[in-house]
Motif scaffolding. Structure first.
Motif, PDB file in Angstrom:
ATOM      1  N   ASP A  28       0.842  -1.193   0.000  1.00  0.00           N
ATOM      2  CA  ASP A  28       0.000   0.000   0.000  1.00  0.00           C
ATOM      3  C   ASP A  28       0.880   1.247   0.000  1.00  0.00           C
ATOM      4  OD1 ASP A  28       0.752   0.523   2.815  1.00  0.00           O
ATOM      5  OD2 ASP A  28      -0.555  -1.191   3.215  1.00  0.00           O
ATOM      6  N   GLU A  29       0.262   2.383  -0.139  1.00  0.00           N
ATOM      7  CA  GLU A  29       0.996   3.650  -0.245  1.00  0.00           C
ATOM      8  C   GLU A  29       1.749   3.978   1.037  1.00  0.00           C
ATOM      9  OE1 GLU A  29       0.168   8.285  -1.630  1.00  0.00           O
ATOM     10  OE2 GLU A  29      -1.504   6.877  -1.328  1.00  0.00           O
ATOM     11  N   GLN A  30       1.152   3.689   2.209  1.00  0.00           N
ATOM     12  CA  GLN A  30       1.810   4.016   3.474  1.00  0.00           C
ATOM     13  C   GLN A  30       3.100   3.223   3.647  1.00  0.00           C
ATOM     14  OE1 GLN A  30      -0.690   3.550   6.908  1.00  0.00           O
ATOM     15  NE2 GLN A  30       0.921   4.032   8.360  1.00  0.00           N
ATOM     16  N   THR A  31       3.064   1.918   3.316  1.00  0.00           N
ATOM     17  CA  THR A  31       4.282   1.100   3.413  1.00  0.00           C
ATOM     18  C   THR A  31       5.355   1.612   2.465  1.00  0.00           C
ATOM     19  OG1 THR A  31       2.966  -0.842   4.005  1.00  0.00           O
ATOM     20  CG2 THR A  31       5.208  -1.238   3.240  1.00  0.00           C
ATOM     21  N   ALA A  91       5.856   4.660   1.465  1.00  0.00           N
ATOM     22  CA  ALA A  91       6.433   5.889   2.014  1.00  0.00           C
ATOM     23  C   ALA A  91       7.370   5.580   3.185  1.00  0.00           C
ATOM     24  CB  ALA A  91       5.312   6.825   2.461  1.00  0.00           C
ATOM     25  N   THR A  92       6.994   4.619   4.035  1.00  0.00           N
ATOM     26  CA  THR A  92       7.826   4.259   5.187  1.00  0.00           C
ATOM     27  C   THR A  92       9.155   3.674   4.733  1.00  0.00           C
ATOM     28  OG1 THR A  92       5.859   3.836   6.529  1.00  0.00           O
ATOM     29  CG2 THR A  92       7.922   2.872   7.279  1.00  0.00           C
ATOM     30  N   ARG A 134      11.426   6.429   3.408  1.00  0.00           N
ATOM     31  CA  ARG A 134      11.961   7.259   4.488  1.00  0.00           C
ATOM     32  C   ARG A 134      13.055   6.516   5.267  1.00  0.00           C
ATOM     33  NH1 ARG A 134       7.546   8.279   6.421  1.00  0.00           N
ATOM     34  NH2 ARG A 134       7.429   6.764   8.129  1.00  0.00           N
TER      35      ARG A 134
END
Length: 698
Positions: free
Chosen positions: A293-296, A298-299, A302
């Motif tokens: 997913d998008e959140q993973t 981004a993590t 980072r």
């Protein structure tokens, strides 16, 4: 007269005594001693390695029969308190230096060095000296040092008494491990390792990679040490539990600072992705993959930026699923979306029963995958709707990701795959499955890596059959090759065993076409392409033909390809055997050789053809004749094998009864294993039931 007798006998006596005494000294390990005889009286000279050695030499010579008196004029080697020796190797030069206990030890060391460093320039700077050492243990330790130093590109070994120090860069990763193991576990008795500084071979560029896919985890490249390699392997096992870990990495020097930290962070973040690939080249890290997913995504980005050491340059490309199906606002629409992990069923279905059947069909084609049903029952499905839905669904399992959208009578299939053959065949398969029921539109993207070096081979067997196998770049090239082979070898059976792998058609296809054409000029030829090398084998009728083939290959092959040949020229006897074989095959092809159905009994209409064959065989009496029996594919393999054996034997018996020497005949059955036509048709099966003749030089 007595004086004259003594003068004539003294020389032979001295010669005999010298040889026997010298032999006795060498057998006793006292080869350092030199001898001089005057009559039967001996004088010992030389430099003794140990204080006890002069007395031992005198005692040994006194026991030689015929010796009367032995005098001692020997000296002792210089005594050293700290016995030191060294060997250095670099750029094809080896230098031996330091103390050596005897000439025998020097010779043994030089022989071991020459054997270990073949072709190297060897400099002997060793000096004889004595010291408080075990000479046998010292020599074994020095030879051990030389043998291990030969595994290094450059290095040095030093012995201080029986204390070894060794350093250098290994030639290969395997040599690095062998030397470390030898120093740890295979040292000679008494040798003590005080310092070891063996480094792996320097690797430039220093690369390391890990790939996560459906097949598991694959690690490649280099680690700076065995401990680091084991540490990354253990981390991968802990992070990717249940997945197969394939570690093809090796050991090498040259890792950038912070390498272990960088690889650890990369493994940790790769574990968060569905699939991905990490490639580190010196201080450059390329990180790519697909997040759930998008959140993973981004993590992971980072974390890479914050935790990978700052001396590394990072390039990342991390994707994640996005809603990729927007249904048209008008018309009767139904869509199936495969995102690689689950399937979405959206749009309209004509009934609950159809909805249930469709979900079952998707589950059967994608076992274990989750199916998200977002459809609604609505009337108005056009005629043929179900056939078009199935046509779109059937193609999706062959795609890594894809979707099928049916809008009224227009079926659109989109997707991607790393299977080149699938990317080429799916559009045609969808169109064929849909037929005239609906219009089809396809857009399939190939995401795999195109091959550049293919392995391919074509072979013409003694019975004239042509078999083409190996890799082909695409289906069009494969079909074209088969078509060309059928034209070149008209009348012969051409068997296609090629596999499509996905590659550029040209210039490979031109090289393969040329190879087939030139192979046709040989008897029982073979042509193969491995990478960019074309190899042709076979027998030519003359030197002119052989040289002409070589000339064509040297001038007409596409740029970048090279050729190699293993062409022989047929002898007069081989040409005669080939001519005899041609006559026998022509006679059998024009005539009739038949058997009763499912039996090995020759029919009466075969008699004249077999008599003609016997006459031809007797006109070339110096050759062996192999009679081959073949059947069609009806019946069991075992039955067909036995039947073909018996039929070949029946022909051999007929020829023998008609004057052909039976010692020249051999019979063999191949059953249905070598068809020349399609066994699915009556005509093809009739062609496959046959007798063939091969004539060989004795």
């Amino acid at each position: 007269m007595s004086w004259v007798a003594v003068q004539f006998e003294q020389g032979p006596i001295e010669f005999d005594l010298t040889n026997r005494a010298r032999d006795a000294l060498h057998r006793s390990g006292l080869g350092w001693a030199n001898l001089h005889f005057v009559g039967r009286d001996a004088v010992v000279t030389g430099r003794a390695p140990e204080e006890r050695d002069p007395a031992a030499a005198l005692a040994r010579i006194e026991k030689v029969w015929g010796v009367r008196v032995v005098g001692d004029r020997s000296e002792l080697l210089e005594s050293v308190a700290n016995y030191r020796w060294s060997v250095m190797a670099d750029s094809g030069r080896v230098q031996l230096a330091g103390d050596v206990p005897s000439e025998d030890a020097r010779r043994a060391l030089l022989a071991a060095t020459q054997n270990a460093f073949r072709g190297a320039s060897i400099s002997d700077g060793m000096s004889l000296a004595r010291g408080s050492i075990d000479r046998n243990a010292w020599l074994a330790s020095a030879i051990f040092s030389v043998q291990n130093l030969s595994e290094l590109k450059r290095g040095r070994a030093d012995l201080a008494m029986l204390d070894l120090s060794i350093s250098g860069e290994a030639k290969t990763p395997d040599a690095y491990r062998d030397v470390r193991e030898a120093l740890s576990e295979r040292r000679p008795a008494g040798l003590r390792l005080v310092r070891s500084d063996i480094t792996p071979p320097l690797v430039k560029p220093f690369v390391w990679g890990v790939k996560k896919s459906g097949a598991g985890i694959a690690i490649t490249g280099f680690s700076p040490a065995d401990d680091d390699r084991e540490r990354t392997h253990a981390r991968a096992k802990a992070l990717f539990r249940g997945m197969t870990i394939t570690d093809n990495s090796d050991i090498g020097a040259g890792a950038p600072e912070g390498w272990l930290k960088a690889t650890s962070v990369a493994l940790d973040q790769l574990a968060q992705l569905r699939s991905g690939d990490v490639a580190i080249t010196d201080r450059d890290m390329a990180f790519s993959g697909e997040a759930p997913d998008e959140q993973t995504a981004a993590t992971v980005k980072r974390t890479l930026k914050l935790e990978v050491p700052q001396n590394f340059r990072i390039s990342e490309r991390i994707s994640f699923p996005r809603p990729d199906l927007s249904l048209p606002s008008g018309g009767y629409v139904m869509g199936i979306v495969n995102d690689g992990t689950s399937l979405d069923l959206v749009g309209m279905v004509p009934s609950e029963a159809v909805r249930g059947a469709l979900i079952d069909a998707i589950g059967a084609r994608f076992p274990g995958r989750r199916v998200n049903d977002k459809t609604q029952v609505a009337p108005g499905a056009p005629d043929g709707w179900q056939q078009c839905v199935v046509a779109g669904l059937s193609s999706l399992p062959r795609l890594k990701k894809g979707k099928s959208i049916l809008t009224d009578r227009v079926l659109e299939v989109l997707g991607s795959t790393d299977d080149y053959a699938a990317s080429q065949s799916v559009p045609g398969d969808v169109k064929a499955a849909a037929g005239q029921t609906c219009e089809t539109r396809t857009n399939i993207t190939f995401t795999g890596q195109m091959k550049t070096d293919l392995d391919w081979k074509a072979m013409r067997e003694p019975n004239g059959m042509v078999t083409i196998g190996g890799e082909a770049p695409d289906d069009a090239s494969r079909l074209r090759l088969v078509e060309i082979a059928q034209q070149i070898f008209a009348g012969s059976s051409v068997t296609d065993n090629m596999k499509i792998v996905g590659a550029s058609s040209e210039p490979w296809s031109s090289a393969a076409h040329l190879g087939l054409q030139e192979m046709a000029r040989l008897k029982n030829g073979e042509v193969s392409i491995a990478g960019k090398e074309l190899v042709i084998k076979g027998a030519a009728e003359s030197d002119r033909v052989a040289n002409d083939i070589r000339s064509v290959l040297s001038t007409d092959l596409p740029p970048g390809f090279k050729s190699r040949d293993e062409i022989t020229v047929m002898s007069a006897e081989e040409k005669a055997a080939d001519s005899c074989q041609t006559l026998m095959r022509q006679a059998s092809a024009k005539g009739t050789i038949n058997f009763d159905r499912a039996k090995a009994d020759l029919t009466s209409d075969s008699t004249q053809t077999l008599r003609d064959l016997a006459q031809i065989a007797n006109e070339c009496p110096s050759f062996k004749i192999e009679i081959e029996g073949h059947t069609d594919s009806e019946g069991t393999d075992e039955r067909n094998q036995r039947l073909s054996d018996r039929r070949a034997r029946a022909v051999a018996d007929f020829l023998a009864q008609n004057g052909v020497d039976p010692r020249r005949l051999s019979a063999i059955g191949y059953g249905a294993t070598r068809p020349i036509a399609d066994n699915s048709t009556q005509e093809g099966r009739a062609k496959n039931r046959r007798i063939e003749f091969t004539v060989r030089v004795n």
